[in-house]
Structure formats: C-alpha cells, structure tokens
Design a protein around this motif. Structure first.
Motif, PDB file in Angstrom:
ATOM      1  N   LEU A 117       0.723  -1.157  -0.044  1.00 44.02           N
ATOM      2  CA  LEU A 117      -0.158   0.053   0.166  1.00 44.02           C
ATOM      3  C   LEU A 117       0.903   1.083  -0.016  1.00 44.02           C
ATOM      4  CD1 LEU A 117      -2.783  -1.352   2.505  1.00 44.02           C
ATOM      5  CD2 LEU A 117      -3.291  -0.695   0.022  1.00 44.02           C
ATOM      6  N   SER A 118       1.932   1.278   0.683  1.00 47.69           N
ATOM      7  CA  SER A 118       2.807   2.281   0.663  1.00 47.69           C
ATOM      8  C   SER A 118       3.396   2.787  -0.911  1.00 47.69           C
ATOM      9  CB  SER A 118       4.059   2.166   1.762  1.00 47.69           C
ATOM     10  OG  SER A 118       3.716   2.168   2.876  1.00 47.69           O
ATOM     11  N   SER A 119       3.488   1.807  -1.491  1.00 49.49           N
ATOM     12  CA  SER A 119       4.064   1.930  -2.894  1.00 49.49           C
ATOM     13  C   SER A 119       3.261   2.643  -3.723  1.00 49.49           C
ATOM     14  CB  SER A 119       4.563   0.507  -3.705  1.00 49.49           C
ATOM     15  OG  SER A 119       3.456  -0.060  -3.600  1.00 49.49           O
ATOM     16  N   GLY A 120       1.463   2.399  -3.400  1.00 50.14           N
ATOM     17  CA  GLY A 120       0.711   2.965  -4.125  1.00 50.14           C
ATOM     18  C   GLY A 120       0.204   4.607  -3.536  1.00 50.14           C
ATOM     19  N   PHE A 121       0.540   4.540  -2.441  1.00 53.29           N
ATOM     20  CA  PHE A 121       0.006   5.747  -1.610  1.00 53.29           C
ATOM     21  C   PHE A 121       1.181   6.453  -0.633  1.00 53.29           C
ATOM     22  CE2 PHE A 121      -3.598   2.918  -2.051  1.00 53.29           C
ATOM     23  CZ  PHE A 121      -4.467   3.796  -2.795  1.00 53.29           C
ATOM     24  N   PRO A 122       2.481   6.895  -1.384  1.00 50.23           N
ATOM     25  CA  PRO A 122       3.551   6.896  -0.424  1.00 50.23           C
ATOM     26  C   PRO A 122       3.363   8.303   0.423  1.00 50.23           C
ATOM     27  CG  PRO A 122       3.432   7.893  -2.889  1.00 50.23           C
ATOM     28  CD  PRO A 122       2.402   7.113  -2.810  1.00 50.23           C
ATOM     29  N   ASN A 123       2.362   8.899   0.265  1.00 51.71           N
ATOM     30  CA  ASN A 123       2.091  10.103   1.344  1.00 51.71           C
ATOM     31  C   ASN A 123       1.410   9.684   2.752  1.00 51.71           C
ATOM     32  OD1 ASN A 123       3.173  12.035  -0.584  1.00 51.71           O
ATOM     33  ND2 ASN A 123       1.243  12.208  -1.699  1.00 51.71           N
ATOM     34  N   ILE A 124       0.894   8.416   2.643  1.00 52.51           N
ATOM     35  CA  ILE A 124       0.265   7.964   3.619  1.00 52.51           C
ATOM     36  C   ILE A 124       1.033   7.244   4.752  1.00 52.51           C
ATOM     37  CG2 ILE A 124      -1.686   6.746   4.815  1.00 52.51           C
ATOM     38  CD1 ILE A 124      -3.160   7.152   2.428  1.00 52.51           C
ATOM     39  N   PRO A 125       1.258   7.589   5.969  1.00 55.36           N
ATOM     40  CA  PRO A 125       2.446   6.986   6.926  1.00 55.36           C
ATOM     41  C   PRO A 125       2.244   5.456   6.946  1.00 55.36           C
ATOM     42  CG  PRO A 125       1.554   9.015   7.882  1.00 55.36           C
ATOM     43  CD  PRO A 125       0.703   8.718   6.684  1.00 55.36           C
ATOM     44  N   GLY A 126       3.181   4.678   6.792  1.00 53.39           N
ATOM     45  CA  GLY A 126       3.210   3.382   6.921  1.00 53.39           C
ATOM     46  C   GLY A 126       2.423   2.324   8.080  1.00 53.39           C
ATOM     47  N   PHE A 127       2.434   3.486   9.323  1.00 54.37           N
ATOM     48  CA  PHE A 127       1.992   3.017  10.519  1.00 54.37           C
ATOM     49  C   PHE A 127       0.243   2.579  10.323  1.00 54.37           C
ATOM     50  CE2 PHE A 127       1.903   7.401  11.621  1.00 54.37           C
ATOM     51  CZ  PHE A 127       0.452   7.351  11.797  1.00 54.37           C
ATOM     52  N   VAL A 128      -0.241   3.653   9.471  1.00 54.64           N
ATOM     53  CA  VAL A 128      -1.575   3.522   9.181  1.00 54.64           C
ATOM     54  C   VAL A 128      -2.048   2.269   8.838  1.00 54.64           C
ATOM     55  CG1 VAL A 128      -3.697   4.595   7.867  1.00 54.64           C
ATOM     56  CG2 VAL A 128      -1.745   5.874   8.985  1.00 54.64           C
ATOM     57  N   TRP A 129      -1.247   1.606   7.732  1.00 50.00           N
ATOM     58  CA  TRP A 129      -1.684   0.584   7.096  1.00 50.00           C
ATOM     59  C   TRP A 129      -1.683  -0.749   8.010  1.00 50.00           C
ATOM     60  CZ3 TRP A 129      -4.146   2.254   3.623  1.00 50.00           C
ATOM     61  CH2 TRP A 129      -3.881   3.327   2.478  1.00 50.00           C
ATOM     62  N   ILE A 130      -0.375  -0.615   8.874  1.00 50.34           N
ATOM     63  CA  ILE A 130      -0.289  -1.767   9.820  1.00 50.34           C
ATOM     64  C   ILE A 130      -1.321  -1.697  10.883  1.00 50.34           C
ATOM     65  CG2 ILE A 130       1.439  -2.486  11.604  1.00 50.34           C
ATOM     66  CD1 ILE A 130       3.553  -1.462   9.931  1.00 50.34           C
ATOM     67  N   ILE A 131      -1.780  -0.503  11.575  1.00 50.55           N
ATOM     68  CA  ILE A 131      -2.742  -0.485  12.385  1.00 50.55           C
ATOM     69  C   ILE A 131      -4.046  -0.746  11.893  1.00 50.55           C
ATOM     70  CG2 ILE A 131      -3.928   0.925  13.924  1.00 50.55           C
ATOM     71  CD1 ILE A 131      -1.123   2.406  14.395  1.00 50.55           C
ATOM     72  N   GLY A 132      -4.360  -0.419  10.664  1.00 50.18           N
ATOM     73  CA  GLY A 132      -5.604  -0.570  10.112  1.00 50.18           C
ATOM     74  C   GLY A 132      -5.990  -2.292   9.829  1.00 50.18           C
ATOM     75  N   LEU A 133      -4.978  -2.852   9.067  1.00 50.92           N
ATOM     76  CA  LEU A 133      -4.832  -4.318   9.020  1.00 50.92           C
ATOM     77  C   LEU A 133      -5.167  -5.033  10.092  1.00 50.92           C
ATOM     78  CD1 LEU A 133      -4.819  -6.696   6.882  1.00 50.92           C
ATOM     79  CD2 LEU A 133      -2.484  -6.817   7.399  1.00 50.92           C
ATOM     80  N   ILE A 134      -4.378  -4.911  11.258  1.00 50.00           N
ATOM     81  CA  ILE A 134      -4.628  -5.583  12.316  1.00 50.00           C
ATOM     82  C   ILE A 134      -5.673  -5.412  13.365  1.00 50.00           C
ATOM     83  CG2 ILE A 134      -3.500  -5.840  14.907  1.00 50.00           C
ATOM     84  CD1 ILE A 134      -0.935  -5.372  13.417  1.00 50.00           C
ATOM     85  N   SER A 135      -6.176  -4.155  13.279  1.00 51.13           N
ATOM     86  CA  SER A 135      -7.728  -3.887  13.711  1.00 51.13           C
ATOM     87  C   SER A 135      -8.649  -4.576  12.879  1.00 51.13           C
ATOM     88  CB  SER A 135      -7.694  -2.368  13.653  1.00 51.13           C
ATOM     89  OG  SER A 135      -6.760  -1.569  14.275  1.00 51.13           O
ATOM     90  N   LEU A 136      -8.621  -4.665  11.686  1.00 53.07           N
ATOM     91  CA  LEU A 136      -9.985  -5.037  10.953  1.00 53.07           C
ATOM     92  C   LEU A 136      -9.821  -6.567  11.074  1.00 53.07           C
ATOM     93  CD1 LEU A 136     -12.001  -4.820   8.920  1.00 53.07           C
ATOM     94  CD2 LEU A 136     -10.470  -4.872   7.024  1.00 53.07           C
ATOM     95  N   THR A 137      -8.784  -7.344  11.186  1.00 54.75           N
ATOM     96  CA  THR A 137      -8.556  -8.559  11.496  1.00 54.75           C
ATOM     97  C   THR A 137      -9.128  -9.121  13.120  1.00 54.75           C
ATOM     98  OG1 THR A 137      -6.320  -8.551  11.956  1.00 54.75           O
ATOM     99  CG2 THR A 137      -6.999  -9.259   9.713  1.00 54.75           C
ATOM    100  N   THR A 138      -8.622  -8.165  13.787  1.00 59.90           N
ATOM    101  CA  THR A 138      -9.073  -8.475  15.242  1.00 59.90           C
ATOM    102  C   THR A 138     -10.609  -8.284  15.333  1.00 59.90           C
ATOM    103  OG1 THR A 138      -7.237  -7.570  16.180  1.00 59.90           O
ATOM    104  CG2 THR A 138      -8.830  -7.613  17.634  1.00 59.90           C
TER     105      THR A 138
END
Length: 449
Positions: A117-138
């Motif tokens: 996702l960071s390769s497609g959306f380089p302006n969004i901080p990486g921690f957003v994707w990590i926290i977002g995926l883990i929150s959704l699976t939880t």
C-alpha cells in the motif's frame, strides 16, 4: 469473567469447506510470487522441481498431523499432542515455542500490506496500514469463527481467480513470442541436475506450506473433527503443492533466467506488468493485498485458539486465556492480545518477523513427527509392515527433512528462537515450583466430543 463463562466451550460450526478455506488462506497462495525470484536463484532455475521435492517431504509431516488429530481433536494442536504423548512439561514448552510462529505471521502480513500500500500511496504513513489491517482482522475474529471462515472463502476464491488469469497470460506470452517453450520432464529433471541447489530451493520454499498445520487448532470448532481435520490437512497441502508447482512451471517456462529482472526479489510484479500491462498489474497487487489480509485473519484465529487451549489447561491464567465470550463464542481476550502483540510490526522488519516463523514452525513440525514415532514405540499394536511404514518410517522421513531445514536456519533465527525458548523454560519453572508440580491437564471427555 465469571466462572460459568470461563467454562464455556467452543461450538462446532465449521464444515470441511470452511476449514480448507482457512488453511489455504493461512498458507497464503500469493507467497509463491513473493519467493519466486529468490527461489529461482537458490535452486539454479529449478523452482518447479524444488516444489515437487518439498511437497513430497512435507507430506510426511501432514500425514503425522492427520494421525494425531484423530486421537486428540482439540484446539491445542502440537502443544496437546506433545504433552499427552511425550511429557507434560515438554508439551508446555513446545506450545510456548510454537506460539512465536503463530504470532509472527500476523506481523508479516501487516508488514507486507504496508509494503504494497505504501508503494501506491506514498504520502500516507506506513503505520496507518499496519494498524488498520490488524484492527480489521481483530474485529472480524471477535465476531465469530464462522464469519471469519466465510470471509476467507471469498478471499481465497478471489486469489485463485487472479492466479488463473496470471497463468493464462503466461501461456499466452509463451505461445505468442516464438522464443520460449514449455518445460519438459527432461528439462525439469535433467540428467546433470545437482541435488544441492535443489535442496537449497526446497528449504526456502518449505515455509510456503505453513497453513495445513494451523487448521488443527480448529478441531473443537469443526463438525466431526476426527474425520474432517485429517481430510482437510491433506487437501490443503495437496492444493498448495499442485498450485505452487503449476504457477512456477509457467513462470519458469517464460523466464528461465531471473537475472533479467531489475529486482529479483520483486520479480513477480515485473512479470505481471510484462504479461498484462498496468491493468493486470493493478489486479495482481489487489490479489496480493487480499492474500495478506486473508492470511492475517486466519493466523490471528489460529493463534488465539492455541492460547485458549493453554489457558483452559491453566498453563496460562485461565480467567484471561481460557475465557470464551458467551454470545460470540470466541476467545476475545486472546484475539485482542494477539492483535496488540502483532503491532510490534511497527518496530520490526520483514526479515526479523520471518525468522520468528522459521523457528516456531520447524519446532512444531519436528515434534509432530516425534509424537507419532513415540506413540508407535509405546503402542502395544502388532508391528505389521503397514504400521511400521505409516507410524515409524513416514514420520522419520518427515523428521529428517525438518532437521535439514533446521541446519539451514540463519544465526538470527536460531538466536531469537533460543532466547524465546529460555524465557519459556523460566516461566515453566516458576509456574510449576521448579518442576515439582505437574502442569494442569484437561480431560478430553470433558470437551463433549
């Protein structure tokens, strides 16, 4: 958390299709693309042959899992097998060490999601994707195993659809350019093929099959587990073997030499672009994202069940780890804990997280085969040729291959694994008054199987 709630049982809701979907999702079919470039280098361009070798070897361990789950159809997997057959203290320690692999996979999937996702959306901080995926699976795992399993069915179907298009485009490219040709049996296993690089490729690709073992943690939530789980184990392992071989067969036919790529580790996205342009590359990246999401969902599900089994046995505090929510019928504290621990992906890199999986997975594979051998040695059954082959020779071959994988582990993997093991020994010593008290053990008849 009342005592009544703590004594709640997991409900049997999963059918064969659900268990297979979870196993395939955990195994992450798209892993074949992530490893193709480096596996081609390691094997000298013989990735399909390496997959045949590793599938043949891993099949012995899959058969060992099938034998044990028929006898112990409960959530604890290798933890339960080892403590029941070999030694209760050893079982707790094996469960402790194995957990590190279950914990690492959600981290890896979060890190991969961040990379894509960071390769497609380089302006969004990486921690957003990590926290977002883990929150959704939880959240999805909290709402019940049936929901998680049903979602995984859809995600697995989408992955196979993308992979089918990938194979079709590979075939189209091979047929149209007039340069490349399909790999024949003679080129797959040439007379001068060296076994050493083939083993190196197999050792690297063995982790592609992690997933068939994780479904043993779903035994208490599966209808007729003694029949369903062993069948699912073989189906998942076989689907994985056939799929990995097929995909790499066409990839290797089109690109026998991966040195032509700018980034060998990222060869698959380059292939996707070459055979299908930007449109298919976008679809391919979507498939990769779906893969890491599905795998993360399945990994968190399996890890929470392993902790539940250890909590129910009072190896870990039962009030927390052995708790089942009365309405959702899920071990919510464990699911949330796994999610919080997986957030350590914010501070780790992909190589470090992969090292954790290696040590934990090889520990599980080793002791599953050892348990079948120990069960055979202790058994009073007649030593027929069939029993010797299936309960001694086969698991010994499986163990032999896993030992080879151990030998090829890097120093970092072994170091981290040994540190984690020492921490487990210290915890076990204190919790059992320095091994004077046997770890608590649940009676299987209490599980209403």
């Amino acid at each position: 958390m009342s005592d009544k709630t703590n004594d709640s049982k997991l409900q049997r809701r999963l059918k064969l299709i659900h268990v297979i979907a979870i196993g395939i999702a955990y195994m992450s079919p798209f892993a074949v693309f992530d490893t193709f470039g480096i596996a081609s280098q390691a094997s000298g361009g013989y990735v399909p042959a390496s997959y045949i070798l590793v599938f043949t070897a891993i099949l012995f361990t899959a058969l060992s899992y099938g034998k044990l789950v028929k006898r112990f159809p409960v959530a604890g997997s290798v933890y339960t097998y080892t403590r029941s057959i070999m030694n209760p203290y050893l079982g707790v320690l094996v469960g402790w060490v194995t957990f590190i692999a279950y914990l690492a996979l959600p981290m890896i999937n979060a890190l991969l999601a961040n990379i894509y996702l960071s390769s497609g959306f380089p302006n969004i901080p990486g921690f957003v994707w990590i926290i977002g995926l883990i929150s959704l699976t939880t959240i999805l795992n909290i709402f019940g195993v049936k929901i998680a399993a049903s979602i995984n069915i859809l995600l697995v179907i989408f992955q196979f659809l993308v992979c089918t298009i990938f194979i079709y485009l590979n075939i189209k490219s091979i047929n149209s350019d007039g340069v490349h040709q399909y790999i024949t049996f003679q080129t797959l296993f040439p007379a001068d093929l060296e076994f050493s690089p083939l083993l190196a490729g197999a050792a690297l690709l063995a982790l592609s099959f992690i997933g068939f073992d994780a479904i043993t943690t779903l035994s208490e939530e599966t209808i007729n587990p003694r029949k369903t789980i062993p069948k699912a184990i073989l189906i998942v392992a076989s689907i994985g073997g056939l799929f990995f071989f097929t995909v790499t067969y066409f990839m290797q036919s089109l690109f026998p030499d991966v040195s032509v790529f700018n980034d060998v580790a990222g060869a698959s996205p380059e292939i996707a672009f070459i055979i299908g342009g930007n449109l298919f590359l976008s679809l391919f990246i979507s498939g990769a994202l779906v893969s890491v999401f599905a795998s993360g969902l399945a990994a968190q599900l399996s890890a929470s069940r392993l902790l539940f089994a250890m909590g129910r046995d009072k190896v870990l505090p039962k009030a927390f780890f052995g708790y089942i929510h009365p309405k959702q019928n899920t071990p919510i504290p464990n699911i949330i804990l796994i999610g919080l621990l997986a957030l350590s992906a914010l501070f780790l890199d992909l190589e470090s997280a992969t090292s954790l999986i290696n040590f934990g997975a090889f520990t599980a594979f080793s002791f599953v085969n050892l348990c079948v051998i120990a069960m055979f040695v202790k058994s009073q059954r007649a030593r027929s040729v069939k029993n010797v082959l299936s309960h001694f020779i086969a698991p010994s071959l499986g163990l032999f291959f896993v030992v080879y994988l151990w030998i090829n582990l890097d120093f970092f993997s072994i170091s981290i694994g040994l540190i984690w093991t020492v921490l487990g020994v210290i915890y076990l010593a204190f919790s059992t008054n320095f091994f004077k008290i046997a770890p608590p053990e649940i009676k299987f008849e209490e599980l209403d199987m």
